[in-house]
Scaffold this motif. Structure first.
Motif, PDB file in Angstrom:
ATOM      1  N   GLU A  12     -31.292   8.113  -8.644  1.00 55.56           N
ATOM      2  CA  GLU A  12     -30.468   9.029  -7.859  1.00 55.56           C
ATOM      3  C   GLU A  12     -31.023  10.519  -7.666  1.00 55.56           C
ATOM      4  OE1 GLU A  12     -26.664   9.296  -9.740  1.00 55.56           O
ATOM      5  OE2 GLU A  12     -26.253   6.891  -9.715  1.00 55.56           O
ATOM      6  N   LYS A  13     -31.688  11.090  -8.540  1.00 58.48           N
ATOM      7  CA  LYS A  13     -32.362  12.414  -8.518  1.00 58.48           C
ATOM      8  C   LYS A  13     -33.801  11.951  -7.462  1.00 58.48           C
ATOM      9  CE  LYS A  13     -34.664  15.802 -11.126  1.00 58.48           C
ATOM     10  NZ  LYS A  13     -35.040  16.285 -12.476  1.00 58.48           N
ATOM     11  N   HIS A  14     -34.529  10.863  -7.518  1.00 61.02           N
ATOM     12  CA  HIS A  14     -35.397  10.693  -6.606  1.00 61.02           C
ATOM     13  C   HIS A  14     -35.047  10.741  -5.108  1.00 61.02           C
ATOM     14  CE1 HIS A  14     -38.710   8.312  -4.745  1.00 61.02           C
ATOM     15  NE2 HIS A  14     -39.372   9.204  -5.312  1.00 61.02           N
ATOM     16  N   ALA A  15     -33.657   9.975  -4.902  1.00 62.01           N
ATOM     17  CA  ALA A  15     -33.116  10.055  -3.522  1.00 62.01           C
ATOM     18  C   ALA A  15     -32.616  11.079  -3.273  1.00 62.01           C
ATOM     19  CB  ALA A  15     -32.006   8.749  -3.585  1.00 62.01           C
ATOM     20  N   SER A  16     -32.312  12.114  -3.860  1.00 58.46           N
ATOM     21  CA  SER A  16     -31.672  13.489  -3.538  1.00 58.46           C
ATOM     22  C   SER A  16     -32.821  14.450  -3.090  1.00 58.46           C
ATOM     23  CB  SER A  16     -30.696  14.002  -4.553  1.00 58.46           C
ATOM     24  OG  SER A  16     -31.861  14.376  -5.597  1.00 58.46           O
ATOM     25  N   MET A  17     -34.104  13.821  -3.234  1.00 58.56           N
ATOM     26  CA  MET A  17     -35.267  14.953  -2.965  1.00 58.56           C
ATOM     27  C   MET A  17     -35.340  14.986  -1.473  1.00 58.56           C
ATOM     28  SD  MET A  17     -37.798  13.630  -6.014  1.00 58.56           S
ATOM     29  CE  MET A  17     -39.144  14.872  -5.560  1.00 58.56           C
ATOM     30  N   THR A  18     -35.909  16.010  -1.070  1.00 55.69           N
ATOM     31  CA  THR A  18     -35.969  15.881   0.619  1.00 55.69           C
ATOM     32  C   THR A  18     -37.337  15.464   0.743  1.00 55.69           C
ATOM     33  OG1 THR A  18     -37.639  17.986   0.516  1.00 55.69           O
ATOM     34  CG2 THR A  18     -35.122  18.340   0.724  1.00 55.69           C
ATOM     35  N   GLU A  19     -37.625  15.022   1.937  1.00 53.06           N
ATOM     36  CA  GLU A  19     -38.989  14.130   2.316  1.00 53.06           C
ATOM     37  C   GLU A  19     -40.237  15.085   1.794  1.00 53.06           C
ATOM     38  OE1 GLU A  19     -41.439  12.139   5.783  1.00 53.06           O
ATOM     39  OE2 GLU A  19     -39.624  12.891   6.319  1.00 53.06           O
ATOM     40  N   ASP A  20     -40.171  16.264   2.141  1.00 57.02           N
ATOM     41  CA  ASP A  20     -41.183  17.342   1.755  1.00 57.02           C
ATOM     42  C   ASP A  20     -41.471  17.414   0.128  1.00 57.02           C
ATOM     43  OD1 ASP A  20     -41.872  17.779   4.298  1.00 57.02           O
ATOM     44  OD2 ASP A  20     -40.712  19.880   4.171  1.00 57.02           O
ATOM     45  N   GLU A  21     -40.263  17.206  -0.597  1.00 53.84           N
ATOM     46  CA  GLU A  21     -40.517  17.198  -2.053  1.00 53.84           C
ATOM     47  C   GLU A  21     -41.023  15.971  -2.663  1.00 53.84           C
ATOM     48  OE1 GLU A  21     -36.592  20.093  -3.199  1.00 53.84           O
ATOM     49  OE2 GLU A  21     -36.281  17.971  -2.764  1.00 53.84           O
ATOM     50  N   ARG A  22     -40.538  14.687  -2.090  1.00 52.76           N
ATOM     51  CA  ARG A  22     -41.220  13.546  -2.523  1.00 52.76           C
ATOM     52  C   ARG A  22     -42.745  13.455  -2.094  1.00 52.76           C
ATOM     53  NH1 ARG A  22     -36.102  11.368  -0.870  1.00 52.76           N
ATOM     54  NH2 ARG A  22     -37.009  10.898   1.321  1.00 52.76           N
ATOM     55  N   ASN A  23     -43.221  13.866  -0.954  1.00 57.10           N
ATOM     56  CA  ASN A  23     -44.498  13.971  -0.581  1.00 57.10           C
ATOM     57  C   ASN A  23     -45.142  14.789  -1.497  1.00 57.10           C
ATOM     58  OD1 ASN A  23     -43.948  11.999   1.600  1.00 57.10           O
ATOM     59  ND2 ASN A  23     -43.774  13.807   3.215  1.00 57.10           N
ATOM     60  N   ALA A  24     -44.685  16.049  -1.820  1.00 54.83           N
ATOM     61  CA  ALA A  24     -45.473  16.910  -2.767  1.00 54.83           C
ATOM     62  C   ALA A  24     -45.680  16.232  -4.168  1.00 54.83           C
ATOM     63  CB  ALA A  24     -44.578  18.034  -2.843  1.00 54.83           C
ATOM     64  N   MET A  25     -44.711  15.480  -4.378  1.00 56.04           N
ATOM     65  CA  MET A  25     -44.625  14.719  -5.928  1.00 56.04           C
ATOM     66  C   MET A  25     -45.619  13.684  -5.801  1.00 56.04           C
ATOM     67  SD  MET A  25     -41.742  12.634  -7.888  1.00 56.04           S
ATOM     68  CE  MET A  25     -41.941  11.283  -6.775  1.00 56.04           C
ATOM     69  N   VAL A  26     -45.597  13.084  -4.652  1.00 54.02           N
ATOM     70  CA  VAL A  26     -46.506  11.821  -4.759  1.00 54.02           C
ATOM     71  C   VAL A  26     -48.091  12.296  -4.502  1.00 54.02           C
ATOM     72  CG1 VAL A  26     -47.273  10.166  -3.089  1.00 54.02           C
ATOM     73  CG2 VAL A  26     -44.929  10.125  -3.643  1.00 54.02           C
ATOM     74  N   ASP A  27     -48.170  13.231  -3.579  1.00 55.64           N
ATOM     75  CA  ASP A  27     -49.564  14.011  -3.547  1.00 55.64           C
ATOM     76  C   ASP A  27     -50.096  14.364  -4.885  1.00 55.64           C
ATOM     77  OD1 ASP A  27     -49.409  13.217  -0.906  1.00 55.64           O
ATOM     78  OD2 ASP A  27     -49.083  15.194  -0.235  1.00 55.64           O
ATOM     79  N   GLU A  28     -49.300  15.326  -5.648  1.00 54.60           N
ATOM     80  CA  GLU A  28     -49.714  15.775  -7.006  1.00 54.60           C
ATOM     81  C   GLU A  28     -50.058  14.697  -7.939  1.00 54.60           C
ATOM     82  OE1 GLU A  28     -47.288  18.814  -8.837  1.00 54.60           O
ATOM     83  OE2 GLU A  28     -46.384  19.171  -6.638  1.00 54.60           O
ATOM     84  N   CYS A  29     -49.063  13.536  -8.126  1.00 51.17           N
ATOM     85  CA  CYS A  29     -49.261  12.302  -8.887  1.00 51.17           C
ATOM     86  C   CYS A  29     -50.608  11.714  -8.477  1.00 51.17           C
ATOM     87  CB  CYS A  29     -48.297  11.403  -8.889  1.00 51.17           C
ATOM     88  SG  CYS A  29     -46.551  12.381  -9.499  1.00 51.17           S
ATOM     89  N   PHE A  30     -51.033  11.474  -7.323  1.00 48.01           N
ATOM     90  CA  PHE A  30     -52.356  10.654  -6.943  1.00 48.01           C
ATOM     91  C   PHE A  30     -53.381  11.577  -7.196  1.00 48.01           C
ATOM     92  CE2 PHE A  30     -49.755   7.797  -3.840  1.00 48.01           C
ATOM     93  CZ  PHE A  30     -49.716   6.744  -4.684  1.00 48.01           C
ATOM     94  N   GLU A  31     -52.884  12.902  -7.056  1.00 45.37           N
ATOM     95  CA  GLU A  31     -54.399  13.901  -7.527  1.00 45.37           C
ATOM     96  C   GLU A  31     -54.696  13.987  -8.952  1.00 45.37           C
ATOM     97  OE1 GLU A  31     -55.760  18.421  -6.725  1.00 45.37           O
ATOM     98  OE2 GLU A  31     -53.681  17.786  -5.999  1.00 45.37           O
ATOM     99  N   PHE A  32     -53.787  13.701  -9.698  1.00 51.77           N
ATOM    100  CA  PHE A  32     -53.733  13.585 -11.224  1.00 51.77           C
ATOM    101  C   PHE A  32     -54.507  12.424 -11.529  1.00 51.77           C
ATOM    102  CE2 PHE A  32     -52.237  12.935 -15.554  1.00 51.77           C
ATOM    103  CZ  PHE A  32     -52.827  13.984 -16.151  1.00 51.77           C
TER     104      PHE A  32
END
Length: 133
Positions: A12-32
């Motif tokens: 539910e928390k993941h679904a409530s994120m904006t597309e920009d927030e989700r993309n930022a999270m994914v990019d940070e995770c893959f960078e890590f």
């Protein structure tokens, strides 16, 4: 030593994120993940499909049975696994404490991988003895 890191998140928390927030999270995770790979700490990792796509397999009344979805009903769901190479549990904690998804609400369960090599050797010997009779 290998450590299995189980990542749990709240859909539910993941679904409530904006597309920009989700993309930022994914990019940070893959960078890590890239950082872990470059330093020899990333042994393997996979994301999981939503829990609705899975099933639980178990033994009941002398035969295999299944049930849709996960075994445990919780708000959070297992989103993926990471196999981490670390010196010890403290090192594994140190590495995973830098994972960017933590600030987005992910919870990680870290467990040392079990060394089954001796158990496997003993089983192989028993099986060889049974088939050589």
């Amino acid at each position: 030593m290998k450590y299995i890191c189980l990542g749990y998140y709240d859909p539910e928390k993941h679904a409530s994120m904006t597309e920009d927030e989700r993309n930022a999270m994914v990019d940070e995770c893959f960078e890590f993940d890239d950082h872990l790979r470059m330093n020899g700490h990333f042994a393997a990792g996979e994301a999981l499909q939503p829990r609705e796509s899975g099933l639980s397999l178990y033994w009941k009344n002398g035969k295999v049975a299944t049930t849709d979805g996960p075994y445990a009903e919780t708000k959070e769901q297992l989103g993926g696994i990471l196999v981490l190479e670390a010196r010890d549990m403290n090192h594994a904690i140190q590495l995973m404490s830098q994972h960017p998804s933590l600030k987005y609400g992910t919870l990680f369960e870290i467990r040392p991988a079990g060394d089954l090599s001796e158990m496997m050797r003993a089983s192989e010997q028993r099986r060889r003895r049974r088939t050589s009779r």
